[in-house]
Design a protein around this motif. Structure first.
Motif, PDB file in Angstrom:
ATOM      1  N   GLN A 133       0.838  -1.190   0.000  1.00 41.77           N
ATOM      2  CA  GLN A 133       0.000   0.000   0.000  1.00 41.77           C
ATOM      3  C   GLN A 133       0.878   1.247   0.000  1.00 41.77           C
ATOM      4  OE1 GLN A 133      -2.707  -0.160   3.309  1.00 41.77           O
ATOM      5  NE2 GLN A 133      -3.932  -1.812   2.417  1.00 41.77           N
ATOM      6  N   GLY A 134       0.394   2.267  -0.699  1.00 43.88           N
ATOM      7  CA  GLY A 134       1.114   3.531  -0.722  1.00 43.88           C
ATOM      8  C   GLY A 134       2.115   3.652  -1.848  1.00 43.88           C
ATOM      9  N   ILE A 135       2.312   2.580  -2.643  1.00 42.11           N
ATOM     10  CA  ILE A 135       3.220   2.637  -3.794  1.00 42.11           C
ATOM     11  C   ILE A 135       2.380   2.802  -5.050  1.00 42.11           C
ATOM     12  CG2 ILE A 135       4.890   1.333  -5.174  1.00 42.11           C
ATOM     13  CD1 ILE A 135       6.015   0.173  -2.703  1.00 42.11           C
ATOM     14  N   GLU A 136       2.861   3.621  -5.973  1.00 40.51           N
ATOM     15  CA  GLU A 136       2.103   3.977  -7.155  1.00 40.51           C
ATOM     16  C   GLU A 136       1.714   2.746  -7.973  1.00 40.51           C
ATOM     17  OE1 GLU A 136       6.476   4.129  -8.062  1.00 40.51           O
ATOM     18  OE2 GLU A 136       5.139   4.876  -6.478  1.00 40.51           O
ATOM     19  N   ARG A 193       7.688  -2.064   4.176  1.00 43.36           N
ATOM     20  CA  ARG A 193       7.130  -2.373   2.858  1.00 43.36           C
ATOM     21  C   ARG A 193       7.592  -3.739   2.364  1.00 43.36           C
ATOM     22  NH1 ARG A 193       7.283   3.448  -0.425  1.00 43.36           N
ATOM     23  NH2 ARG A 193       5.276   4.197   0.420  1.00 43.36           N
TER      24      ARG A 193
END
Length: 342
Positions: free
Chosen positions: A183-186, A225
């Motif tokens: 989550q949070g990565i393009e 991550r």
């Protein structure tokens, strides 16, 4: 004038107390590393990443003990030696003989580096390994076309998704994106694939993955991550219906690190060989891994350096009886990529 008194030396037992204490601590950390708390700074994972190097600590303590002629310290050092041999001694044993029934695959795993100055030379070196499967990470344009052209001569079947790819001597089917994006990565982040390889010994589900990088700083090990991605990959493997699984990838961790527990709890790790793969200049850890289910990773070793900051690793994998079975969990997503099934 009074004469100075004789020089007094500490008793031998007292001279070795500190070394003996350090020996017990080293043994405790090695044997019970899972009890080291992961907070703050993911300390437990950091310790586990370098566990094999506790052997070097023991050697240094032994040298000091011999210099100080401390029998207590030498005896105490037998404890961490025993723990290290139990945990890592098997990796030093020579590779076992190939299986008599020939149910073996040789696989190569390599992070080729997106800054590799010689992709053609790297591809030729990997092709010369003679392996059955080659898994690559950090495939970028325009180097990708070079890998496809050079490797395609000996490996007619391949699939690429995002920045990871698989080359095979045997036909590939069901090539798909394996969604391991934290989550949070393009959205464009694509570093996992799953494909079924039709080997002479049956179907093999081959996974190629490049988990997020970790950083060591003042706050400790930043691996949240990577750990999240490992959990996602573990769920996919758990739900895999093809019985035999081979996972190849830059997992940015050693197999002792609890961050990879979602994978190492269900996949076999290498039984022989240390194969420290990173960094190329002075390898201190094997973060390039080959893991398997319904198969044994008999031996793993490094190959000569390429233009990458990682060393390639080659592993011999012996397959058990193949087949299909159902497990719950896990999903695959069709993603941007291309495959040649031949």
């Amino acid at each position: 004038m009074s004469r100075p008194g004789p020089v007094r030396y500490a008793p031998a037992t007292r001279r070795g107390t500190v070394i003996a204490t350090l020996a017990v601590v080293a043994a405790g950390v090695s044997a019970f590393h899972h009890t080291v708390p992961n907070s703050p700074g993911r300390l437990g994972s950091l310790v586990e990443s370098f566990l094999p190097w506790t052997g070097l600590v023991v050697v240094l303590l032994l040298v000091v003990a011999l210099v100080r002629r401390s029998g207590l310290a030498v005896v105490a050092l037998l404890l961490p030696v025993a723990v290290w041999v139990h945990g890592f001694g098997g990796l030093l044993l020579p590779a076992s003989e190939p299986a008599s029934d020939g149910r073996e695959l040789v696989v190569v795993q390599h992070n080729v580096s997106d800054e590799n100055p010689d992709p053609e030379g790297t591809a030729r070196a990997l092709a010369a390994s003679g392996s059955d499967l080659i898994a690559l990470e950090e495939l970028v344009v325009p180097a990708l076309s070079t890998y496809e052209e050079v490797l395609g001569v000996r490996y007619p079947h391949h699939t690429v998704h995002g920045t990871v790819g698989l080359w095979s001597k045997y036909p590939i089917s069901e090539a798909q994106l394996a969604d391991i994006r934290p989550q949070g990565i393009e959205e464009g982040w694509s570093r996992g694939l799953r494909a079924v390889v039709r080997t002479p010994y049956g179907e093999v589900a081959a996974y190629v993955a490049h988990l997020p990088s970790v950083r060591i700083g003042a706050g400790g090990l930043a691996s949240a991550r990577r750990d999240e991605s490992a959990r996602a990959l573990g769920a996919l493997v758990r739900g895999e219906k093809v019985r035999t699984v081979i996972l190849m990838g830059d997992l940015n961790s050693t197999v002792e690190d609890r961050g990879l527990a979602p994978l190492t709890s269900q996949l076999n790790v290498a039984e022989r060989g240390f194969a420290f793969s990173f960094p190329t200049a002075f390898p201190v850890a094997r973060i390039d891994q080959v893991l398997a289910r319904a198969a044994t990773v008999d031996h793993i070793r490094t190959l000569p350096a390429t233009g990458s900051d990682h060393l390639p690793v080659a592993a011999r994998v012996t397959l058990d009886a193949t087949g299909r079975y159902g497990l719950s969990g896990g999903s695959f997503l069709p993603g941007a990529g291309h495959a040649w099934y031949g």
